[in-house]
Design a protein around this motif. Structure first.
Motif, PDB file in Angstrom:
ATOM      1  N   ASN A 151      -4.569  -7.400   3.450  1.00 38.16           N
ATOM      2  CA  ASN A 151      -4.440  -6.212   3.660  1.00 38.16           C
ATOM      3  C   ASN A 151      -3.087  -5.851   3.110  1.00 38.16           C
ATOM      4  OD1 ASN A 151      -4.214  -3.508   4.271  1.00 38.16           O
ATOM      5  ND2 ASN A 151      -5.743  -3.707   6.007  1.00 38.16           N
ATOM      6  N   LEU A 152      -2.890  -5.163   1.831  1.00 36.38           N
ATOM      7  CA  LEU A 152      -1.619  -4.802   1.268  1.00 36.38           C
ATOM      8  C   LEU A 152      -0.834  -3.641   2.153  1.00 36.38           C
ATOM      9  CD1 LEU A 152      -2.294  -5.201  -2.337  1.00 36.38           C
ATOM     10  CD2 LEU A 152      -1.587  -6.885  -0.876  1.00 36.38           C
ATOM     11  N   SER A 153      -1.625  -2.919   3.107  1.00 36.96           N
ATOM     12  CA  SER A 153      -0.660  -2.348   4.357  1.00 36.96           C
ATOM     13  C   SER A 153      -0.131  -2.930   5.184  1.00 36.96           C
ATOM     14  CB  SER A 153      -1.719  -1.262   4.628  1.00 36.96           C
ATOM     15  OG  SER A 153      -2.247   0.055   4.175  1.00 36.96           O
ATOM     16  N   LEU A 154      -0.617  -4.116   5.478  1.00 34.88           N
ATOM     17  CA  LEU A 154      -0.426  -4.971   6.438  1.00 34.88           C
ATOM     18  C   LEU A 154       0.510  -6.432   6.241  1.00 34.88           C
ATOM     19  CD1 LEU A 154      -3.404  -4.592   8.841  1.00 34.88           C
ATOM     20  CD2 LEU A 154      -1.203  -3.697   9.241  1.00 34.88           C
ATOM     21  N   VAL A 388       5.931  -3.713  -1.267  1.00 31.06           N
ATOM     22  CA  VAL A 388       4.859  -4.174  -1.915  1.00 31.06           C
ATOM     23  C   VAL A 388       4.893  -3.063  -3.217  1.00 31.06           C
ATOM     24  CG1 VAL A 388       2.425  -4.478  -1.828  1.00 31.06           C
ATOM     25  CG2 VAL A 388       3.454  -4.776   0.181  1.00 31.06           C
ATOM     26  N   ARG A 393      -0.604  -0.744  -4.645  1.00 31.12           N
ATOM     27  CA  ARG A 393      -1.311  -0.137  -3.572  1.00 31.12           C
ATOM     28  C   ARG A 393      -1.860   1.089  -3.755  1.00 31.12           C
ATOM     29  NH1 ARG A 393       2.830   2.120  -0.178  1.00 31.12           N
ATOM     30  NH2 ARG A 393       4.767   1.287  -1.525  1.00 31.12           N
TER      31      ARG A 393
ATOM     32  N   VAL B 394      -2.550   6.123  -1.920  1.00 28.28           N
ATOM     33  CA  VAL B 394      -1.510   5.076  -2.067  1.00 28.28           C
ATOM     34  C   VAL B 394      -1.379   4.376  -0.531  1.00 28.28           C
ATOM     35  CG1 VAL B 394       0.868   4.791  -2.006  1.00 28.28           C
ATOM     36  CG2 VAL B 394      -0.243   6.430  -3.694  1.00 28.28           C
ATOM     37  N   LEU B 395      -1.761   3.179  -0.516  1.00 32.16           N
ATOM     38  CA  LEU B 395      -1.731   2.608   0.742  1.00 32.16           C
ATOM     39  C   LEU B 395      -0.566   2.595   1.448  1.00 32.16           C
ATOM     40  CD1 LEU B 395      -3.799  -0.848   0.314  1.00 32.16           C
ATOM     41  CD2 LEU B 395      -4.587   1.215   1.511  1.00 32.16           C
ATOM     42  N   PRO B 396      -0.662   3.018   2.767  1.00 32.07           N
ATOM     43  CA  PRO B 396       0.890   3.012   3.321  1.00 32.07           C
ATOM     44  C   PRO B 396       1.235   1.446   3.535  1.00 32.07           C
ATOM     45  CG  PRO B 396      -0.700   3.631   4.911  1.00 32.07           C
ATOM     46  CD  PRO B 396      -1.430   3.635   3.538  1.00 32.07           C
ATOM     47  N   GLN B 397       2.750   1.317   3.785  1.00 34.19           N
ATOM     48  CA  GLN B 397       3.119   0.233   4.268  1.00 34.19           C
ATOM     49  C   GLN B 397       3.289   0.172   6.017  1.00 34.19           C
ATOM     50  OE1 GLN B 397       6.324  -1.164   1.126  1.00 34.19           O
ATOM     51  NE2 GLN B 397       5.208  -2.851   1.907  1.00 34.19           N
ATOM     52  N   LEU B 398       2.305  -0.199   6.570  1.00 31.13           N
ATOM     53  CA  LEU B 398       2.261   0.214   8.017  1.00 31.13           C
ATOM     54  C   LEU B 398       3.234  -0.630   8.989  1.00 31.13           C
ATOM     55  CD1 LEU B 398      -1.584  -0.007   8.307  1.00 31.13           C
ATOM     56  CD2 LEU B 398      -0.201   1.984   8.314  1.00 31.13           C
TER      57      LEU B 398
END
Lengths: 404, 404
Positions: A151-154, A388, A393, B394-398
């Motif tokens: 997961n590119l968020s995580l 990233v 993203r 846009v995926l957030p960076q969590l």
């Protein structure tokens, strides 16, 4: 001999001289008597610089030692010649930062890893690869995409001990991050895939992961005209470009763009002395001094080699090679973004970065380190979290719709 | 009477006059003798325009008829007064597009739906809501996020008959899209949640979905200092802003931004006659003519009302109200992005848009329509696919990392 004793004393008491040489900075992490020949035994074993360097070359070739260490400098120090001290001092005095001499053990992250000749990177291929990376319809259930576990968020993984896959099955190993994975010499904890292309075939088909087949993947993609067009553009000149081989090529191409520049440590390496805190600089120094750098080196802090880590029943690389020498051998994991990719180790059994640092020191370097030092090293590791790329993203709007 | 007979004949033969009135364009879809009073029976029942409009008002209040139809115009037509024909003709002649008169049955999508007074939309709250929407750690397993089943790559849903949730369990109903969901009068197929805030509480806790609890959600978020800061900013002045109520408020705020402008049909409604193909314009005409518009109206083509659809054993709204009148009643689904949200109906049992159109016509309007017409209506529906806002994709960076 007096000098040698001084050096040893300094190392043992944990105080590093401002003029510390290669040995203290780089070799003594392993060559401290418990895990590898000491300086004294080495001098007895190899009688000249040439013999020493030949032995080192052999050791690096079989993966016993990382190839990226400053061997020439160590040889100079052991057998005479231009001394490392002189080198270090001259470098240190060119910077106002007392920690800057440790920088030479690290390498800034290049913009891109090596691109294989048989899979050139093109914008069309990266665009397609990104869509495939995010498309859950590649999995049998149509629920799981590459991004589910990476997961590119995580941080490019999933925060799970081991990933949850098809029908809620779990595998036995922790999912490594896809971030900067193009810089790794081999893929998977046991190195069973030499390339990202080969790696991608694994989870797509694994029973406990996406549980798909090349046939399912190709059939589903061919049903979507927009995908067929995108494959034509990504693989121009091919008569029938929608193939499983091209699916993994496109995914691998996208993954080679998942690199994370602009971490505080990258900025520090590139000249911004203020990018690290004092604690983090101390951690960097300890990372070198304790010898973590021996395996965790190069642009992503992995030597790409296999090292023994007897931790649980997992036999590691032995499961691939059936060579008894490979029992409990695992490829060194990279450390970029390690602060956002817990839990740690191949079984994801450790949640705390500090604890992971202490265990590594004990098991791999034979050293008990204090909580305070572990905290400093962990703080240093937290400076390795980069950005990233935005483009990667942005969720694609995937084409096609009608389920089977 | 002669005129009335002519109109009826035209409707029955399926030929729509260039001067067709409100009745043919809008009412005759339902008021065709099989499902509702005809023009003749209405005139017998209500003796004046006033009586007729009072009855209509009552019918809309209890949800028997959509409130957005041109009742005044229909009343004029039935009881005399300014005729709809005149109106229509004058509108039609102002445009070079022969189909433009059908536009008045549709409404362009506003930029935002109505924002509830107790949950104002702020950039800080939308930012937080987006992070929560994408964060799988809100689920018990830490695997499932809102985006798993409401995937913004896949039209805001998941291409599944019914979603796969915790431990691979499945519910009985198809996941509706979150796109444009802020425009819906009620949420869920059975309308059991009046707001997006209430809706969000459902999947978070459902045994077959994320299987979480308010306690788990709040505890995990409080463990991540970055989240605590973001809640403070999103809910300024609150002493303890990390609450389950605020979690769903933030998610709902984000969802109210998930609107999809710029579909070909939206562009057509706003004046670009070339945005639709001839086929799609024909489909739009048929959509009105057959009476689909009777329920599928308003900016997202849902009247927000409940209608009977006896399709399988699912009793629909009855399960919520226990009122026998609500058996098999379902809220009209919106149609924006319907082409990318297969499979169809509350049980996801139909994959083809054409087939769904034919079934709806048969079951809801009592009409058998030809494959050709179904294809044209489906083509029209394909023009409703809009653009998911880039910012939302846009995926957030969590933040945070350490798992429990």
């Amino acid at each position: 001999m007096k000098k040698l004793l001084t050096v040893l004393t300094l190392t043992l008491t944990g105080v590093l001289s401002a003029n510390a040489g290669t040995w203290e900075l780089s070799c003594s992490g392993c060559h401290n008597g418990s895990l590898a020949p000491t300086k004294t035994t080495l001098l007895k074993k190899y009688h000249s610089k040439r013999e020493f360097l030949a032995a080192v070359r052999k050791a690096t070739e079989v993966g016993k030692m990382p190839s990226s260490l400053p061997f020439e400098s160590a040889a100079d120090e052991l057998y005479g010649g231009k001394t490392a001290e002189t080198n270090t001092t001259s470098k240190a005095t060119t910077s106002s930062d007392e920690y800057s001499k440790y920088k030479r053990f690290f390498k800034p992250l290049p913009a891109l890893p090596k691109i294989p000749a048989d899979n050139p990177l093109t914008p069309e291929k990266v665009k397609l690869g990104k869509m495939l990376y995010y498309d859950p319809r590649l999995s049998r259930s149509k629920l799981i995409s590459c991004n589910t576990c990476h997961n590119l968020s995580l941080g490019g993984d999933d925060n799970q001990k081991s990933s949850i896959g098809h029908r809620w099955r779990t595998g036995g190993r922790n999912a490594p991050t896809t971030l900067n994975s193009g810089f790794l010499r081999v893929q998977f904890w046991d190195g069973r895939a030499p390339t990202l292309e080969e790696q991608a075939k694994g989870p797509l088909q694994a029973h406990v992961e996406m549980n798909s087949t090349p046939k399912i993947v190709v059939r589903r993609l061919k049903e979507i005209p927009e995908y067929v067009e995108l494959f034509k553009k990504a693989f121009p000149g091919e008569k029938d470009p929608v193939t499983f081989e091209n699916v993994v090529k496109a995914i691998a191409a996208f993954e080679r763009t998942l690199n994370t520049p602009n971490s505080p440590f990258q900025r520090y390496l590139l000249g911004d002395d203020s990018a690290l805190t004092k604690e983090q600089k101390e951690g960097m120094k300890l990372f070198v001094k304790y010898g973590c750098i021996a395996c965790h080196n190069g642009p992503v802090l992995s030597d790409g080699q296999f090292h023994k880590f007897k931790w649980n029943k997992d036999l590691g690389r032995y499961r691939v090679t059936k060579n008894p020498k490979d029992k409990y051998m695992f490829r060194t994991p990279q450390l970029l973004n390690v602060a956002v990719t817990a839990p740690y180790f191949h079984d994801g059994s450790v949640n705390s970065l500090e604890e992971a640092v202490k265990i590594m020191a004990r098991k791999e370097l034979g050293k008990e380190i204090s909580n305070e030092d572990a905290k400093k090293i962990a703080d240093f590791l937290r400076s390795l979290t980069g950005e990233v790329p935005l483009e990667a993203r942005v969720l694609p709007q995937l084409p096609g719709n009608n389920p089977e």
